[in-house]
Design a protein around this motif. Structure first.
Motif, PDB file in Angstrom:
ATOM      1  N   PRO A  63      83.983  42.187  26.811  1.00 51.92           N
ATOM      2  CA  PRO A  63      82.641  42.617  26.566  1.00 51.92           C
ATOM      3  C   PRO A  63      81.593  41.846  27.389  1.00 51.92           C
ATOM      4  O   PRO A  63      80.727  42.293  27.264  1.00 51.92           O
ATOM      5  CB  PRO A  63      82.668  42.255  25.139  1.00 51.92           C
ATOM      6  N   GLY A  64      81.845  40.756  27.758  1.00 53.41           N
ATOM      7  CA  GLY A  64      80.866  39.739  28.555  1.00 53.41           C
ATOM      8  C   GLY A  64      80.696  39.968  30.086  1.00 53.41           C
ATOM      9  O   GLY A  64      79.931  39.755  30.801  1.00 53.41           O
ATOM     10  N   CYS A  65      81.947  40.651  30.484  1.00 49.65           N
ATOM     11  CA  CYS A  65      81.824  41.095  31.980  1.00 49.65           C
ATOM     12  C   CYS A  65      80.564  41.804  32.408  1.00 49.65           C
ATOM     13  O   CYS A  65      80.306  42.835  31.784  1.00 49.65           O
ATOM     14  CB  CYS A  65      83.245  41.559  32.155  1.00 49.65           C
ATOM     15  N   GLY A  66      80.083  41.358  33.449  1.00 51.19           N
ATOM     16  CA  GLY A  66      78.789  41.866  34.005  1.00 51.19           C
ATOM     17  C   GLY A  66      77.612  41.340  33.297  1.00 51.19           C
ATOM     18  O   GLY A  66      76.417  41.912  33.634  1.00 51.19           O
ATOM     19  N   GLY A  67      77.588  40.489  32.403  1.00 52.72           N
ATOM     20  CA  GLY A  67      76.581  40.000  31.678  1.00 52.72           C
ATOM     21  C   GLY A  67      75.538  39.293  32.440  1.00 52.72           C
ATOM     22  O   GLY A  67      74.319  39.337  32.446  1.00 52.72           O
ATOM     23  N   SER A  70      73.834  41.521  34.968  1.00 54.38           N
ATOM     24  CA  SER A  70      72.836  42.298  34.067  1.00 54.38           C
ATOM     25  C   SER A  70      71.630  41.501  33.818  1.00 54.38           C
ATOM     26  O   SER A  70      70.702  42.128  33.876  1.00 54.38           O
ATOM     27  CB  SER A  70      73.468  42.539  32.641  1.00 54.38           C
ATOM     28  N   ALA A  71      71.931  40.276  33.600  1.00 52.22           N
ATOM     29  CA  ALA A  71      70.673  39.355  33.264  1.00 52.22           C
ATOM     30  C   ALA A  71      69.735  39.387  34.796  1.00 52.22           C
ATOM     31  O   ALA A  71      68.641  39.531  34.406  1.00 52.22           O
ATOM     32  CB  ALA A  71      70.994  38.080  32.691  1.00 52.22           C
ATOM     33  N   HIS A  72      70.840  39.089  35.662  1.00 49.56           N
ATOM     34  CA  HIS A  72      69.927  39.281  36.897  1.00 49.56           C
ATOM     35  C   HIS A  72      69.355  40.283  37.431  1.00 49.56           C
ATOM     36  O   HIS A  72      68.089  40.163  37.840  1.00 49.56           O
ATOM     37  CB  HIS A  72      70.960  39.083  38.105  1.00 49.56           C
ATOM     38  N   ALA A  73      69.871  41.603  37.081  1.00 44.37           N
ATOM     39  CA  ALA A  73      68.993  42.831  37.161  1.00 44.37           C
ATOM     40  C   ALA A  73      67.809  42.749  36.214  1.00 44.37           C
ATOM     41  O   ALA A  73      66.863  43.317  36.736  1.00 44.37           O
ATOM     42  CB  ALA A  73      70.077  43.832  36.823  1.00 44.37           C
ATOM     43  N   VAL A  74      67.783  42.508  35.081  1.00 45.90           N
ATOM     44  CA  VAL A  74      66.604  42.356  34.065  1.00 45.90           C
ATOM     45  C   VAL A  74      65.617  41.432  34.810  1.00 45.90           C
ATOM     46  O   VAL A  74      64.270  41.799  34.955  1.00 45.90           O
ATOM     47  CB  VAL A  74      66.988  41.854  32.596  1.00 45.90           C
ATOM     48  N   GLN A  84      74.024  49.424  33.308  1.00 50.88           N
ATOM     49  CA  GLN A  84      75.246  49.598  34.106  1.00 50.88           C
ATOM     50  C   GLN A  84      76.245  48.502  34.246  1.00 50.88           C
ATOM     51  O   GLN A  84      77.340  48.664  33.874  1.00 50.88           O
ATOM     52  CB  GLN A  84      75.202  50.413  35.512  1.00 50.88           C
ATOM     53  N   ASP A  85      75.675  47.259  34.265  1.00 54.80           N
ATOM     54  CA  ASP A  85      76.254  46.077  34.524  1.00 54.80           C
ATOM     55  C   ASP A  85      76.954  45.822  33.238  1.00 54.80           C
ATOM     56  O   ASP A  85      78.253  45.280  33.072  1.00 54.80           O
ATOM     57  CB  ASP A  85      75.567  44.916  35.071  1.00 54.80           C
ATOM     58  N   ASN A  86      76.202  45.821  32.348  1.00 55.46           N
ATOM     59  CA  ASN A  86      76.637  45.371  30.737  1.00 55.46           C
ATOM     60  C   ASN A  86      75.796  46.069  29.694  1.00 55.46           C
ATOM     61  O   ASN A  86      74.571  45.077  29.499  1.00 55.46           O
ATOM     62  CB  ASN A  86      76.937  44.071  30.721  1.00 55.46           C
ATOM     63  N   ALA A  87      75.911  47.153  29.162  1.00 55.61           N
ATOM     64  CA  ALA A  87      74.960  47.798  28.406  1.00 55.61           C
ATOM     65  C   ALA A  87      74.852  46.973  26.788  1.00 55.61           C
ATOM     66  O   ALA A  87      73.848  46.897  26.492  1.00 55.61           O
ATOM     67  CB  ALA A  87      75.379  49.102  27.807  1.00 55.61           C
ATOM     68  N   VAL A  88      75.774  46.225  26.544  1.00 56.99           N
ATOM     69  CA  VAL A  88      75.971  45.385  25.215  1.00 56.99           C
ATOM     70  C   VAL A  88      75.310  44.306  25.648  1.00 56.99           C
ATOM     71  O   VAL A  88      74.410  43.949  24.596  1.00 56.99           O
ATOM     72  CB  VAL A  88      77.338  45.270  24.884  1.00 56.99           C
ATOM     73  N   ALA A  89      75.086  43.614  26.626  1.00 51.93           N
ATOM     74  CA  ALA A  89      74.328  42.574  27.000  1.00 51.93           C
ATOM     75  C   ALA A  89      72.843  43.038  26.923  1.00 51.93           C
ATOM     76  O   ALA A  89      71.849  42.105  26.439  1.00 51.93           O
ATOM     77  CB  ALA A  89      74.629  41.825  28.423  1.00 51.93           C
ATOM     78  N   ALA A 124      80.264  46.425  11.543  1.00 56.78           N
ATOM     79  CA  ALA A 124      79.566  47.268  12.575  1.00 56.78           C
ATOM     80  C   ALA A 124      79.359  46.851  14.093  1.00 56.78           C
ATOM     81  O   ALA A 124      79.866  47.458  14.950  1.00 56.78           O
ATOM     82  CB  ALA A 124      78.259  47.971  12.051  1.00 56.78           C
ATOM     83  N   ALA A 125      78.832  45.668  14.005  1.00 58.72           N
ATOM     84  CA  ALA A 125      78.411  44.812  15.344  1.00 58.72           C
ATOM     85  C   ALA A 125      79.816  44.823  16.046  1.00 58.72           C
ATOM     86  O   ALA A 125      79.894  44.922  17.220  1.00 58.72           O
ATOM     87  CB  ALA A 125      77.732  43.906  15.162  1.00 58.72           C
ATOM     88  N   GLY A 126      80.960  44.089  15.261  1.00 62.04           N
ATOM     89  CA  GLY A 126      82.000  44.002  15.687  1.00 62.04           C
ATOM     90  C   GLY A 126      82.789  45.119  16.208  1.00 62.04           C
ATOM     91  O   GLY A 126      83.429  45.224  17.282  1.00 62.04           O
ATOM     92  N   ALA A 127      82.695  46.251  15.285  1.00 70.20           N
ATOM     93  CA  ALA A 127      83.351  47.482  16.008  1.00 70.20           C
ATOM     94  C   ALA A 127      82.699  48.119  17.012  1.00 70.20           C
ATOM     95  O   ALA A 127      83.386  48.626  18.163  1.00 70.20           O
ATOM     96  CB  ALA A 127      83.254  48.311  14.719  1.00 70.20           C
ATOM     97  N   LEU A 128      81.350  47.978  17.205  1.00 72.88           N
ATOM     98  CA  LEU A 128      80.658  48.374  18.572  1.00 72.88           C
ATOM     99  C   LEU A 128      81.102  47.621  19.944  1.00 72.88           C
ATOM    100  O   LEU A 128      81.461  48.325  20.735  1.00 72.88           O
ATOM    101  CB  LEU A 128      79.080  48.199  18.176  1.00 72.88           C
ATOM    102  N   VAL A 129      81.203  46.437  19.530  1.00 71.78           N
ATOM    103  CA  VAL A 129      81.740  45.769  20.553  1.00 71.78           C
ATOM    104  C   VAL A 129      83.086  45.982  21.143  1.00 71.78           C
ATOM    105  O   VAL A 129      83.325  45.960  22.242  1.00 71.78           O
ATOM    106  CB  VAL A 129      81.418  44.111  20.631  1.00 71.78           C
TER     107      VAL A 129
END
Length: 146
Positions: A63-67, A70-74, A84-89, A124-129
């Motif tokens: 779940p952290g791959c691309g985090g 993602s931060a760099h893009a933000v 696209q890099d990590n929507a959950v992040a 719910a958060a765990g299930a989403l991840v």
């Protein structure tokens, strides 16, 4: 014997608001420093950051791959790439920003921050991840690959 009024003046007297904002300001400084570093040191360039061990040994995205990407893009204002890099992040970044803002407002008003997540919210958060992780590793979830 302690003077109880002396303790209460620390949270209500002159200088009380800046004193209550020290911890939120410190947390913001740490997070801003981390984002500044990731913004300056591109995770898309190999060799700057360690590889994800799960991806390296199994080929599966955690779940952290691309985090970091993602931060760099933000940091660079490319929010579509960040999603696209990590929507959950990205959801986590927004959640942190909202929570930090609530923390500051409550600190200014002299109230403590209380985050009371019950078992239902945590499950719910765990299930989403978990769903995010499973879907991004399925053939049709390629759009969720970092």
């Amino acid at each position: 014997m302690r003077d109880m009024n002396a303790d209460s003046t620390r949270t209500t007297g002159p200088g009380a608001v800046p004193a209550r904002l020290v911890l939120p300001a410190g947390v913001l400084a740490a997070v801003a420093g981390a984002f500044a570093y990731v913004g300056a040191v591109d995770p898309n360039e190999p060799g700057h950051y360690p590889a994800c061990p799960l991806l390296q040994y199994t080929g599966l995205y955690c779940p952290g791959c691309g985090g970091l990407r993602s931060a760099h893009a933000v940091v660079h204002g490319d929010f579509l790439a960040a999603l696209q890099d990590n929507a959950v992040a990205v959801v986590g970044y927004v959640f942190f920003a909202v929570l930090w803002t609530v923390w500051v407002v409550r600190a200014v008003r002299g109230r403590p921050l209380r985050v009371e997540l019950g078992p239902a919210q945590l499950w719910a958060a765990g299930a989403l991840v978990l769903v995010f992780t499973v879907v991004r590793n399925l053939p049709f979830g390629g759009w969720l690959h970092p």
